[in-house]
Design a protein around this motif. Structure first.
Motif, PDB file in Angstrom:
ATOM      1  N   ARG A 159       0.837  -1.205   0.000  1.00 23.21           N
ATOM      2  CA  ARG A 159       0.000   0.000   0.000  1.00 23.21           C
ATOM      3  C   ARG A 159       0.875   1.260   0.000  1.00 23.21           C
ATOM      4  NH1 ARG A 159      -3.174  -2.938   3.682  1.00 23.21           N
ATOM      5  NH2 ARG A 159      -2.295  -1.788   5.452  1.00 23.21           N
ATOM      6  N   SER A 160       1.994   1.184   0.690  1.00 23.01           N
ATOM      7  CA  SER A 160       2.885   2.341   0.763  1.00 23.01           C
ATOM      8  C   SER A 160       3.545   2.646  -0.576  1.00 23.01           C
ATOM      9  CB  SER A 160       3.965   2.105   1.827  1.00 23.01           C
ATOM     10  OG  SER A 160       3.391   1.959   3.108  1.00 23.01           O
ATOM     11  N   THR A 161       3.595   1.652  -1.453  1.00 28.32           N
ATOM     12  CA  THR A 161       4.212   1.869  -2.764  1.00 28.32           C
ATOM     13  C   THR A 161       3.218   2.420  -3.788  1.00 28.32           C
ATOM     14  OG1 THR A 161       3.727  -0.363  -3.617  1.00 28.32           O
ATOM     15  CG2 THR A 161       5.751  -0.079  -2.334  1.00 28.32           C
ATOM     16  N   SER A 162       1.942   2.527  -3.410  1.00 24.76           N
ATOM     17  CA  SER A 162       0.909   2.905  -4.385  1.00 24.76           C
ATOM     18  C   SER A 162       1.111   4.317  -4.934  1.00 24.76           C
ATOM     19  CB  SER A 162      -0.486   2.775  -3.754  1.00 24.76           C
ATOM     20  OG  SER A 162      -0.606   3.641  -2.635  1.00 24.76           O
ATOM     21  N   THR A 163       1.759   5.177  -4.161  1.00 22.81           N
ATOM     22  CA  THR A 163       1.982   6.553  -4.626  1.00 22.81           C
ATOM     23  C   THR A 163       3.335   6.723  -5.317  1.00 22.81           C
ATOM     24  OG1 THR A 163       2.871   7.152  -2.448  1.00 22.81           O
ATOM     25  CG2 THR A 163       0.517   7.505  -2.814  1.00 22.81           C
ATOM     26  N   MET A 164       4.123   5.659  -5.382  1.00 24.44           N
ATOM     27  CA  MET A 164       5.434   5.737  -6.020  1.00 24.44           C
ATOM     28  C   MET A 164       5.319   5.607  -7.533  1.00 24.44           C
ATOM     29  SD  MET A 164       7.902   3.429  -3.573  1.00 24.44           S
ATOM     30  CE  MET A 164       8.233   3.857  -1.876  1.00 24.44           C
ATOM     31  N   ARG A 165       6.151   6.310  -8.223  1.00 24.31           N
ATOM     32  CA  ARG A 165       6.235   6.165  -9.685  1.00 24.31           C
ATOM     33  C   ARG A 165       7.285   5.108  -9.976  1.00 24.31           C
ATOM     34  NH1 ARG A 165       6.875  11.808 -12.666  1.00 24.31           N
ATOM     35  NH2 ARG A 165       6.616  10.342 -14.409  1.00 24.31           N
ATOM     36  N   THR A 166       6.810   3.927 -10.342  1.00 22.46           N
ATOM     37  CA  THR A 166       7.722   2.816 -10.586  1.00 22.46           C
ATOM     38  C   THR A 166       8.065   2.714 -12.070  1.00 22.46           C
ATOM     39  OG1 THR A 166       5.854   1.294 -10.783  1.00 22.46           O
ATOM     40  CG2 THR A 166       6.873   1.511  -8.611  1.00 22.46           C
ATOM     41  N   ARG A 167       9.301   2.318 -12.325  1.00 20.79           N
ATOM     42  CA  ARG A 167       9.760   2.168 -13.709  1.00 20.79           C
ATOM     43  C   ARG A 167       9.292   0.853 -14.319  1.00 20.79           C
ATOM     44  NH1 ARG A 167      16.049   3.066 -12.626  1.00 20.79           N
ATOM     45  NH2 ARG A 167      15.488   1.552 -11.010  1.00 20.79           N
ATOM     46  N   ARG A 168       8.993  -0.103 -13.472  1.00 20.22           N
ATOM     47  CA  ARG A 168       8.480  -1.397 -13.939  1.00 20.22           C
ATOM     48  C   ARG A 168       7.610  -1.987 -12.839  1.00 20.22           C
ATOM     49  NH1 ARG A 168      13.779  -1.933 -12.510  1.00 20.22           N
ATOM     50  NH2 ARG A 168      14.317  -3.599 -11.027  1.00 20.22           N
ATOM     51  N   ARG A 169       6.885  -3.025 -13.177  1.00 15.49           N
ATOM     52  CA  ARG A 169       5.978  -3.633 -12.203  1.00 15.49           C
ATOM     53  C   ARG A 169       6.762  -4.217 -11.034  1.00 15.49           C
ATOM     54  NH1 ARG A 169       1.220  -7.995 -13.742  1.00 15.49           N
ATOM     55  NH2 ARG A 169       0.292  -8.129 -11.653  1.00 15.49           N
ATOM     56  N   VAL A 191      13.990  -0.165  13.563  1.00 20.68           N
ATOM     57  CA  VAL A 191      13.608   0.294  12.224  1.00 20.68           C
ATOM     58  C   VAL A 191      14.192  -0.652  11.179  1.00 20.68           C
ATOM     59  CG1 VAL A 191      13.748   2.176  10.543  1.00 20.68           C
ATOM     60  CG2 VAL A 191      13.551   2.704  12.977  1.00 20.68           C
ATOM     61  N   ALA A 192      13.426  -0.902  10.130  1.00 22.43           N
ATOM     62  CA  ALA A 192      13.911  -1.697   8.994  1.00 22.43           C
ATOM     63  C   ALA A 192      13.537  -0.974   7.706  1.00 22.43           C
ATOM     64  CB  ALA A 192      13.308  -3.096   9.010  1.00 22.43           C
ATOM     65  N   ARG A 193      14.451  -0.960   6.759  1.00 22.88           N
ATOM     66  CA  ARG A 193      14.214  -0.309   5.467  1.00 22.88           C
ATOM     67  C   ARG A 193      14.004  -1.381   4.407  1.00 22.88           C
ATOM     68  NH1 ARG A 193      17.899   3.998   2.007  1.00 22.88           N
ATOM     69  NH2 ARG A 193      17.627   2.965  -0.001  1.00 22.88           N
ATOM     70  N   ILE A 194      12.951  -1.213   3.627  1.00 24.74           N
ATOM     71  CA  ILE A 194      12.639  -2.141   2.544  1.00 24.74           C
ATOM     72  C   ILE A 194      12.823  -1.412   1.222  1.00 24.74           C
ATOM     73  CG2 ILE A 194      10.835  -3.601   1.524  1.00 24.74           C
ATOM     74  CD1 ILE A 194       9.581  -3.647   4.382  1.00 24.74           C
ATOM     75  N   ASP A 195      13.814  -1.827   0.482  1.00 23.40           N
ATOM     76  CA  ASP A 195      14.112  -1.173  -0.795  1.00 23.40           C
ATOM     77  C   ASP A 195      13.062  -1.525  -1.844  1.00 23.40           C
ATOM     78  OD1 ASP A 195      16.480  -0.014   0.151  1.00 23.40           O
ATOM     79  OD2 ASP A 195      17.612  -1.850  -0.257  1.00 23.40           O
ATOM     80  N   ILE A 196      12.682  -0.519  -2.613  1.00 24.78           N
ATOM     81  CA  ILE A 196      11.751  -0.705  -3.741  1.00 24.78           C
ATOM     82  C   ILE A 196      12.532  -0.357  -5.012  1.00 24.78           C
ATOM     83  CG2 ILE A 196       9.475  -0.175  -4.676  1.00 24.78           C
ATOM     84  CD1 ILE A 196       9.380  -1.333  -1.855  1.00 24.78           C
ATOM     85  N   ALA A 197      13.284  -1.332  -5.498  1.00 25.57           N
ATOM     86  CA  ALA A 197      14.189  -1.084  -6.623  1.00 25.57           C
ATOM     87  C   ALA A 197      13.443  -0.661  -7.883  1.00 25.57           C
ATOM     88  CB  ALA A 197      15.010  -2.345  -6.900  1.00 25.57           C
ATOM     89  N   GLU A 198      12.203  -1.112  -8.022  1.00 23.78           N
ATOM     90  CA  GLU A 198      11.436  -0.783  -9.228  1.00 23.78           C
ATOM     91  C   GLU A 198      11.106   0.707  -9.313  1.00 23.78           C
ATOM     92  OE1 GLU A 198      10.411  -5.013  -7.973  1.00 23.78           O
ATOM     93  OE2 GLU A 198      10.754  -3.070  -7.003  1.00 23.78           O
ATOM     94  N   ALA A 199      11.246   1.419  -8.180  1.00 22.85           N
ATOM     95  CA  ALA A 199      10.950   2.854  -8.170  1.00 22.85           C
ATOM     96  C   ALA A 199      12.228   3.699  -8.141  1.00 22.85           C
ATOM     97  CB  ALA A 199      10.085   3.198  -6.961  1.00 22.85           C
ATOM     98  N   GLY A 200      13.368   3.051  -8.247  1.00 22.25           N
ATOM     99  CA  GLY A 200      14.635   3.788  -8.253  1.00 22.25           C
ATOM    100  C   GLY A 200      15.562   3.319  -7.153  1.00 22.25           C
TER     101      GLY A 200
END
Length: 273
Positions: A159-169, A191-200
């Motif tokens: 849900r947190s990624t829904s506002t991200m502009r992703t380059r691919r699915r 704290v833990a960080r989860i990378d969303i590589a599809e958004a950069g």
């Protein structure tokens, strides 16, 4: 240099612990192999994948002990051992747990002990006779599991990624694996960080210990009530409860169960192993 290899069979995969005894003491190496999502390899084959991985650097074959939960798991391992031409010792999971707990401080005394196993697919609470290892009572619920919590974490992050502009699915399997990693990190970190590589390269979602507590709150209540019911319904009542299984590392779950138990609670350093 005596060696022994312990294998723990579960729905989500196979855990292994290689113990090596030397003149200066003993060391134990832990590894885990996850089950294939498409089940292309049977559980028994995965056991021997683990054996090969752990023993590749050893000159001699160690004694191999395999802990199983169900008769079906035992038969799967037995057939795989015949195909491999290997001898393994099959041990009921509860007996293996009791033996392990005695190496980390459980006193051997008259009476009973309870073991709450918070696994990937469910939670099993067993009450054992301390002297004989006989299982006096055991029950399982699939309402509380590591997978149930993992699904909630995944959905929160997605849900947190829904506002991200992703380059691919977004790759769902990769994201699920990263969420699992974050869940494990949060057992000890805030704290833990989860990378969303599809958004950069710099895109990520941050998950906190407070988030984990919120997502697991009702699961913790259910686990506490379930454990209390099994333990209070046993005669004699167990005076010690041991927490094992991967989800036992989740603070909210462990704290709720410990708070609901009328006695001492043991928490081990490697609950998943």
């Amino acid at each position: 240099m005596p060696t022994s290899l312990g294998i723990s069979v579960g729905t989500s995969g196979v855990g292994s612990a290689l113990r090596v005894d030397t003149e200066t003491g003993s060391t134990t190496e832990y590894r885990r192999l996850a089950a294939d999502s498409d089940r292309s390899r049977e559980l028994g084959d995965l056991v021997f994948d683990a054996v090969s991985l752990m023993c590749a650097h050893l000159a001699d074959r160690p004694v191999v002990n395999v802990a199983y939960r169900t008769d079906e798991q035992a038969e799967t391992v037995r057939l795989a051992a015949e195909r491999e031409g290997r001898h393994v010792r099959l041990v009921p999971e509860t007996a293996a747990m009791l033996a392990f707990l005695r190496t980390v401080g459980l006193r051997s005394e008259a009476g009973t002990v309870a073991i709450a196993d918070l696994g990937a697919t469910g939670t099993t609470v067993s009450v054992l006779d301390q002297s004989t290892g006989t299982v006096l009572r055991s029950a399982r619920t699939e309402e509380v599991s590591g997978n149930a919590l993992g699904t909630r974490i995944y959905e929160r992050v997605l849900r947190s990624t829904s506002t991200m502009r992703t380059r691919r699915r977004i790759d769902s399997e990769l994201l699920a694996a990263r969420c699992q990693g974050a869940q494990e990190v949060l057992t000890t970190a805030d704290v833990a960080r989860i990378d969303i590589a599809e958004a950069g390269p710099d895109a990520s979602v941050t998950l906190t210990r407070a988030d984990l507590h919120e997502l697991s709150a009702d699961l913790a209540d259910t686990a506490a009530a379930f454990t209390r019911r099994i333990c209070t319904g046993s005669t004699p009542h167990p005076r010690t409860l041991a927490l094992v299984g991967g989800a036992a590392g989740v603070p909210a779950l462990a704290d709720a169960i410990a708070g609901a138990f009328d006695g001492d609670t043991m928490r081990v350093a490697e609950p998943a192993s």
